[in-house]
Write a protein that holds these residues in place. Structure first.
Motif, short mmCIF file in Angstrom:
data_model
loop_
_atom_site.label_atom_id
_atom_site.label_comp_id
_atom_site.label_asym_id
_atom_site.label_seq_id
_atom_site.Cartn_x
_atom_site.Cartn_y
_atom_site.Cartn_z
N ARG A 71 0.83 -1.22 0.00
CA ARG A 71 0.00 0.00 0.00
C ARG A 71 0.85 1.25 0.00
NH1 ARG A 71 -4.75 -1.77 4.20
NH2 ARG A 71 -6.08 -2.74 2.63
N ARG A 72 2.05 1.20 0.57
CA ARG A 72 2.93 2.36 0.61
C ARG A 72 3.56 2.67 -0.75
NH1 ARG A 72 6.68 0.36 4.52
NH2 ARG A 72 5.23 -0.97 5.62
N LYS A 73 3.63 1.65 -1.60
CA LYS A 73 4.26 1.84 -2.91
C LYS A 73 3.26 2.41 -3.92
CE LYS A 73 7.58 -1.89 -2.30
NZ LYS A 73 8.06 -3.17 -2.80
N ASN A 74 3.80 2.96 -4.99
CA ASN A 74 2.96 3.49 -6.07
C ASN A 74 2.42 2.31 -6.87
OD1 ASN A 74 1.73 4.92 -8.06
ND2 ASN A 74 3.59 5.93 -8.82
N ILE A 75 1.11 2.24 -7.04
CA ILE A 75 0.48 1.09 -7.68
C ILE A 75 0.84 1.01 -9.16
CG2 ILE A 75 -1.75 0.07 -8.30
CD1 ILE A 75 -2.85 1.14 -5.71
N GLU A 76 0.98 2.14 -9.82
CA GLU A 76 1.30 2.13 -11.26
C GLU A 76 2.69 1.57 -11.54
OE1 GLU A 76 0.14 5.43 -10.20
OE2 GLU A 76 -1.92 4.88 -10.68
N LYS A 77 3.59 1.66 -10.57
CA LYS A 77 4.96 1.22 -10.81
C LYS A 77 5.26 -0.19 -10.27
CE LYS A 77 6.77 5.87 -10.88
NZ LYS A 77 7.69 6.83 -10.28
N TYR A 84 4.02 -6.88 -12.20
CA TYR A 84 2.76 -7.60 -12.34
C TYR A 84 2.51 -8.55 -11.17
CZ TYR A 84 -0.77 -10.77 -14.14
OH TYR A 84 -1.90 -11.52 -14.27
N GLU A 85 3.53 -9.30 -10.73
CA GLU A 85 3.37 -10.25 -9.63
C GLU A 85 2.99 -9.53 -8.33
OE1 GLU A 85 3.34 -13.58 -9.68
OE2 GLU A 85 3.52 -13.41 -11.85
N ASP A 86 3.63 -8.40 -8.06
CA ASP A 86 3.30 -7.64 -6.85
C ASP A 86 1.91 -7.03 -6.94
OD1 ASP A 86 5.69 -8.30 -5.72
OD2 ASP A 86 6.66 -6.37 -6.12
N LEU A 87 1.52 -6.58 -8.13
CA LEU A 87 0.19 -6.02 -8.32
C LEU A 87 -0.88 -7.08 -8.11
CD1 LEU A 87 -1.46 -3.53 -9.11
CD2 LEU A 87 -1.29 -4.29 -11.49
N LYS A 88 -0.63 -8.27 -8.62
CA LYS A 88 -1.56 -9.39 -8.44
C LYS A 88 -1.68 -9.73 -6.95
CE LYS A 88 -0.56 -13.60 -9.98
NZ LYS A 88 -0.29 -14.74 -10.90
N ARG A 89 -0.56 -9.74 -6.24
CA ARG A 89 -0.57 -10.02 -4.81
C ARG A 89 -1.30 -8.91 -4.05
NH1 ARG A 89 1.46 -12.91 -0.76
NH2 ARG A 89 2.30 -11.86 1.07
N PHE A 90 -1.10 -7.66 -4.45
CA PHE A 90 -1.78 -6.54 -3.81
C PHE A 90 -3.30 -6.66 -3.93
CE2 PHE A 90 -3.74 -2.34 -4.30
CZ PHE A 90 -3.55 -1.86 -3.01
#
Length: 131
Positions: free
Chosen positions: A97-103, A106-112
């Motif tokens: 949540r602390r990181k920028n979602i656009e950056k 793909y694997e981290d976005l899927k996990r988020f």
């Protein structure tokens, strides 16, 4: 006939008392019986009889077949690359949540998305349970 009935009634009372006595729960006295579990020198773990050479070249206990043999340990180059990343630490939801979602990759976005959905469902369930 009344006398016969009284005898059978007395017999029922006696058997109920016997059953009650036999089924009554008792507590331990605190003294260990001879041959009971725990505390004895025979409970110590047994030393392995396999040699160090066998332990270092085979996966002992991995065989699931009756007539098979334990598999041999191969060099690291023989295993697939993904195997070495299974135990890598993955970021927690608070860190994502602390990181920028656009950056995010793909694997981290899927996990988020997965962790965020799970947290939202738990929150909704707790709100429903309170009402």
């Amino acid at each position: 006939m009344a006398l016969n009935h009284a005898r059978s009634f007395r017999h029922i009372l006696i058997t109920k008392e016997a059953v009650g006595f036999a089924c009554r729960r008792t507590f331990a006295t605190g003294k260990a019986k001879k041959g009971s579990k725990g505390g004895g020198p025979s409970d110590a773990p047994k030393a392995s009889i396999l040699s160090k050479e066998v332990k270092s070249t085979t996966v002992v206990g991995a065989n699931i077949l009756k007539e098979g043999a334990d598999p041999k340990i191969l060099p690291d180059s023989e295993y697939p690359d993904w195997l070495w990343h299974l135990l890598d630490k993955r970021p927690a939801l608070s860190e994502l949540r602390r990181k920028n979602i656009e950056k995010l990759p793909y694997e981290d976005l899927k996990r988020f998305v997965k962790l965020d959905n799970r947290a939202r469902i738990k929150e909704n369930n707790s709100v429903k349970a309170k009402n």
